[in-house]
Motif scaffolding. Structure first.
Motif, short mmCIF file in Angstrom:
data_model
loop_
_atom_site.label_atom_id
_atom_site.label_comp_id
_atom_site.label_asym_id
_atom_site.label_seq_id
_atom_site.Cartn_x
_atom_site.Cartn_y
_atom_site.Cartn_z
N LYS A 15 0.83 -1.20 0.00
CA LYS A 15 0.00 0.00 0.00
C LYS A 15 0.86 1.25 0.00
CE LYS A 15 -3.12 2.43 3.04
NZ LYS A 15 -3.72 2.43 4.37
N GLN A 16 1.90 1.28 0.83
CA GLN A 16 2.79 2.44 0.89
C GLN A 16 3.54 2.63 -0.42
OE1 GLN A 16 3.16 4.82 3.22
NE2 GLN A 16 1.43 3.88 4.24
N THR A 17 4.00 1.54 -1.02
CA THR A 17 4.72 1.62 -2.29
C THR A 17 3.80 2.16 -3.39
OG1 THR A 17 6.13 -0.23 -1.65
CG2 THR A 17 6.03 0.29 -3.99
N ALA A 18 2.57 1.68 -3.44
CA ALA A 18 1.61 2.15 -4.44
C ALA A 18 1.27 3.62 -4.23
CB ALA A 18 0.34 1.30 -4.39
N THR A 19 1.10 4.04 -2.99
CA THR A 19 0.80 5.44 -2.68
C THR A 19 1.96 6.34 -3.08
OG1 THR A 19 -0.64 4.79 -0.85
CG2 THR A 19 0.18 7.04 -0.83
N ASP A 20 3.17 5.93 -2.77
CA ASP A 20 4.35 6.72 -3.13
C ASP A 20 4.48 6.86 -4.65
OD1 ASP A 20 4.92 6.96 -0.46
OD2 ASP A 20 6.52 5.45 -0.46
N ALA A 26 1.65 12.64 -9.61
CA ALA A 26 0.62 13.66 -9.45
C ALA A 26 1.01 14.95 -10.17
CB ALA A 26 0.38 13.93 -7.97
N ASP A 27 0.03 15.63 -10.72
CA ASP A 27 0.26 16.85 -11.49
C ASP A 27 0.09 18.13 -10.67
OD1 ASP A 27 0.77 15.42 -13.84
OD2 ASP A 27 -1.37 15.28 -14.27
N TYR A 28 -0.54 18.02 -9.49
CA TYR A 28 -0.82 19.20 -8.67
C TYR A 28 -0.40 18.93 -7.23
CZ TYR A 28 -3.59 20.52 -12.68
OH TYR A 28 -3.99 20.83 -13.95
N GLY A 34 1.17 20.05 1.38
CA GLY A 34 2.04 19.15 0.65
C GLY A 34 1.33 17.97 0.00
N SER A 35 0.00 17.91 0.08
CA SER A 35 -0.74 16.81 -0.54
C SER A 35 -0.57 16.87 -2.05
CB SER A 35 -2.23 16.91 -0.20
OG SER A 35 -2.43 16.67 1.15
N ARG A 36 -0.39 15.71 -2.66
CA ARG A 36 -0.27 15.62 -4.11
C ARG A 36 -1.61 15.20 -4.69
NH1 ARG A 36 5.40 15.71 -5.71
NH2 ARG A 36 4.49 15.61 -7.77
N LEU A 37 -2.02 15.85 -5.80
CA LEU A 37 -3.33 15.62 -6.40
C LEU A 37 -3.16 15.34 -7.89
CD1 LEU A 37 -4.93 18.75 -4.74
CD2 LEU A 37 -5.12 16.40 -3.92
N VAL A 52 -3.54 25.13 -4.23
CA VAL A 52 -3.28 24.03 -5.15
C VAL A 52 -2.71 24.58 -6.45
CG1 VAL A 52 -4.29 22.10 -6.42
CG2 VAL A 52 -5.10 22.63 -4.12
N TYR A 53 -1.52 24.14 -6.80
CA TYR A 53 -0.81 24.62 -7.99
C TYR A 53 -0.21 23.44 -8.74
CZ TYR A 53 -1.14 29.20 -5.81
OH TYR A 53 -1.62 30.34 -5.23
N PRO A 54 0.04 23.61 -10.04
CA PRO A 54 0.71 22.54 -10.79
C PRO A 54 2.10 22.27 -10.20
CG PRO A 54 -0.21 24.18 -12.28
CD PRO A 54 -0.34 24.73 -10.89
N VAL A 55 2.49 21.01 -10.24
CA VAL A 55 3.81 20.64 -9.77
C VAL A 55 4.84 21.17 -10.75
CG1 VAL A 55 5.35 18.67 -9.35
CG2 VAL A 55 2.96 18.56 -8.63
N ASP A 56 5.89 21.78 -10.23
CA ASP A 56 6.97 22.32 -11.06
C ASP A 56 7.96 21.20 -11.32
OD1 ASP A 56 8.79 23.85 -12.40
OD2 ASP A 56 9.37 25.06 -10.69
#
Length: 65
Positions: A15-20, A26-28, A34-37, A52-56
Motif C-alpha cells: 500500500k505504501q509503495t503504491a501510494t508513493d 501527481a500533477d498538482y 504538501g498533498s499531491r493531487l 493548489v498549484y501545478p507541480v513544477d
C-alpha cells in the motif's frame, strides 16, 4: 498468528509503495500541506487551503542532475 502478521506487513508495504508511486505521478500539489493531487482543485481536499498549484517539474529534474 505469525502468518497473519507477516501478511499484514506485506499488505501495508505494498500500500505504501503504491501510494508513493501515485504521488510521484501527481500533477498538482497543495503548497499549504504538501498533498499531491492528480486533478486541479480550487481548494485542497485534505486541508481546505486555496494553495493548489501545478507541480513544477523543473525542481525534480534539478534534483536528478
Amino acid at each position: 498468528m505469525g502468518l497473519f502478521n507477516k501478511i499484514g506487513r506485506n499488505v501495508e508495504q505494498f500500500k505504501q509503495t503504491a501510494t508513493d508511486a501515485a504521488n510521484e505521478q501527481a500533477d498538482y500539489e497543495c503548497r499549504a500541506c504538501g498533498s499531491r493531487l492528480h486533478t486541479d482543485h480550487e481548494e485542497c481536499p485534505e486541508c481546505g487551503a486555496n494553495e493548489v498549484y501545478p507541480v513544477d517539474d523543473s525542481e525534480s529534474e534539478d534534483d536528478e542532475a
